[in-house]
Scaffold this motif. Structure first.
Motif: not given
Length: 603
Positions: A211, A221, A223, A229, A231
């Motif tokens: 990450d 944010r 990614t 991207e 979550s």
């Protein structure tokens, strides 16, 4: 190992960064530093020594900025000096980086960078990172692209956070080392561990390997390694800020010893139903395909595994305990019906993670027995069982050991019922005793004379601990605790092995702590007399009903008489107090023992 932190907000970050570093000192205290961005470039302050040295250096320095990163160090590459303290910068001072872990290819990267004209100021592996970023910035990349390009060149285990003077953000990533975001109302945070920012927010996001996070004052944010991207769930940590403080106690270790009744209540809450164990994660039949159990662990967790192994053997469950580092390096045969249980307080112990990975590669089912819900072990294993002990800050583990063992009792009952088809022998009495364990620990804490025993024996030349079965596991743990914080020689032995060599070490200046769990009392009393015949003083640690050992020993630390499977947990509390008071009498830095750190995230 090292602790990193960051804060992005609309007010000065320097004070909260130092606060977070103080909260993270259990991860390292060789040196500390911060870097902040204040609109006129990066301002950096770092110092050899504890965070208090950094704090003193910052007084009146005028270092302020609303975006910042911080670091407290446990040295791996280079001694603890001002130059080797983090953050590290590039040649121009535009980029600052903090790092936890090891960049394994740093030497090669450094040679190449020096050949291209870069100048290094430290001995650390970390410093290659800002120089790699610098090259990409000079080539025209923006901050995030340059950061990604730099980490693509790294090999090893790392958690990184970076500032760039032209960006109002913090860039961060992790591979093999823990990193968690803290989501606040008017600021966002980043740290190696939740206690760093617990007084600012309890909403967290655990990053996963690969990450990349970009934090701003009002947003973040995440990614993946390919730039897409992703979550990650926002979770609420149920620890209160005061749980991570010392409160009225002089040391975290003493506080956490006294928290054991509470931590044990949390451990067993909802898991006992009369003469049955209820594990919501593992209903009946969950382990019906298991024929053997391997425990993999390090340090105190390894001793908890040995304790569990001794109990499982009595319950007709084939169990064996391995040092995680050896298991990873030389994996044993692992048939498909093997359950491999990684015991790790933090869930981030590198050797244990490597052992679990080796087990998974061999086709075994893996289970993390850990204290941290969002930890790497909990996420990557097939299953997880949480000990629910609450935050433990002291480097010398105390309350997590007792909660690990209590959790293993519950897990063992579930596994034994699934494997053998019936409850364990004497299960009703054992589970009743487990329900009473918090009150029994309170009784030990209220009546202990360990401080007096420690005062008599702290200055002697060696300290030996002996026991059988579960008491042998506690003998090893007690010796570890003693040597960790007193710096005095201590060893744990199986009581029956004394006459096969260790007895040669016994003198009038080497007290022997004989631990009785209520079983094999006569044999242990015989071992005590072997010691006394050679002039060694003996401290018995036993239930109040153990007349044979009490009569044989020179002095006694007693615990409530309870089920033999649990007595050694109570004996361990007495010996934790002995170690604590001995270290205090010797003037040792109990919460910050030399050369050690709480969470060992490198192999």
């Amino acid at each position: 190992m090292c602790g990193i932190t960051a804060r992005v907000g609309t007010e000065d970050a320097s004070e909260s960064l130092v606060c977070s570093l103080e909260n993270l000192e259990y991860r390292g205290y060789d040196s500390a530093g911060i870097a902040v961005k204040n609109g006129t470039g990066l301002k950096i302050q770092k110092r050899e020594g504890e965070v208090s040295e950094l704090k003193a250096a910052m007084a009146g320095s005028g270092i302020v900025g609303d975006v910042g990163i911080g670091h407290t160090r446990w040295s791996t590459h280079g001694p603890p000096t001002n130059e080797n303290a983090h953050p590290h910068v590039d040649c121009s001072g535009r980029v600052a980086v903090v790092h936890n872990g090891i960049v394994e290819n740093h030497a090669e990267l450094r040679r190449d960078l020096e050949a291209r004209g870069h100048t290094f100021r430290s001995d650390t592996d970390t410093e290659v990172v800002p120089h790699l970023v610098e090259e990409r910035l000079d080539a025209g990349d923006d901050s995030e692209t340059a950061f990604r390009a730099a980490i693509d060149e790294l090999e090893g285990s790392y958690a990184l956070a970076m500032l760039h003077e032209d960006a109002d953000t913090v860039f961060a990533t992790r591979t093999g080392s823990p990193l968690v975001l803290g989501i606040g109302e008017d600021a966002n945070y980043l740290a190696s561990d939740v206690p760093a920012f617990l007084e600012f927010t309890s909403r967290v996001v655990y990053l996963e390997d690969g990450d990349v996070a970009v934090l701003s004052a009002d947003d973040y944010r995440i990614t993946d390694a390919d730039g897409f991207e992703v979550s990650r769930p926002v979770e609420a940590v149920d620890w209160a800020a005061e749980d991570a403080g010392k409160g009225e106690y002089d040391h975290y270790m003493l506080k956490e010893i006294h928290e054991q009744p509470t931590s044990l209540r949390q451990t067993i809450q909802g898991r006992l139903d009369g003469d049955d164990v209820v594990l919501s994660e593992f209903p009946a039949g969950s382990f019906s395909e298991v024929s053997r159990v391997h425990f993999v662990a390090c340090g105190t967790s390894y001793h908890a595994g040995l304790y569990g192994e001794s109990l499982f053997a009595d319950w007709d469950v084939d169990a064996q305990t391995f040092l995680a580092s050896e298991y990873a390096a030389h994996p044993p045969a692992v048939p498909e019906d093997t359950l491999v249980v990684g015991i790790t307080q933090s869930g981030e112990t590198a050797d244990t993670l490597a052992a679990l990975e080796a087990a998974a590669d061999a086709g075994a089912r893996t289970l993390a027995l850990t204290n941290v819900v969002g930890s790497t072990a909990a996420r990557e294993c097939d299953d997880a069982l949480f000990i629910r002990a609450g935050p433990e800050i002291g480097v010398a583990a105390t309350k997590t050991f007792s909660s690990q063992v209590a959790t293993l009792v519950c897990l063992g009952e579930r596994i034994a019922r699934d494997v053998t088809g019936s409850p364990t022998p004497d299960h009703a009495a054992r589970l009743d005793a487990l329900a009473d364990l918090p009150e029994h620990v309170e009784a030990v804490l209220e009546s202990s004379t360990a401080a007096d025993v420690a005062a008599r024996h702290a200055h002697e030349s060696g300290h030996f601990f002996i026991g059988r079965g579960s008491a042998y596991a506690v003998a090893l743990e007690a010796a570890l605790k003693f040597k960790e914080i007193t710096y005095e020689h201590a060893e744990g032995f199986a009581a029956g092995e004394l006459k096969h060599g260790p007895l040669a070490l016994v003198t009038a200046d080497t007290p022997v702590f004989a631990i009785c769990n209520g079983n094999n009392e006569a044999k242990l009393a015989s071992n005590v007399r072997e010691v006394q015949t050679r002039g060694g003083p003996v401290v018995g640690v036993c239930p109040r009903t153990s007349d044979a050992l009490a009569d044989a020993a020179d002095e006694v630390l007693t615990v409530p008489a309870t089920h033999p499977d649990l007595v050694a947990i109570l004996a361990n509390v007495q010996l934790q107090l002995v170690a604590y008071h001995a270290a205090n009498d010797l003037g040792r830095p109990i919460d910050k023992p030399r050369n050690l750190a709480k969470s060992v995230t490198v192999e």
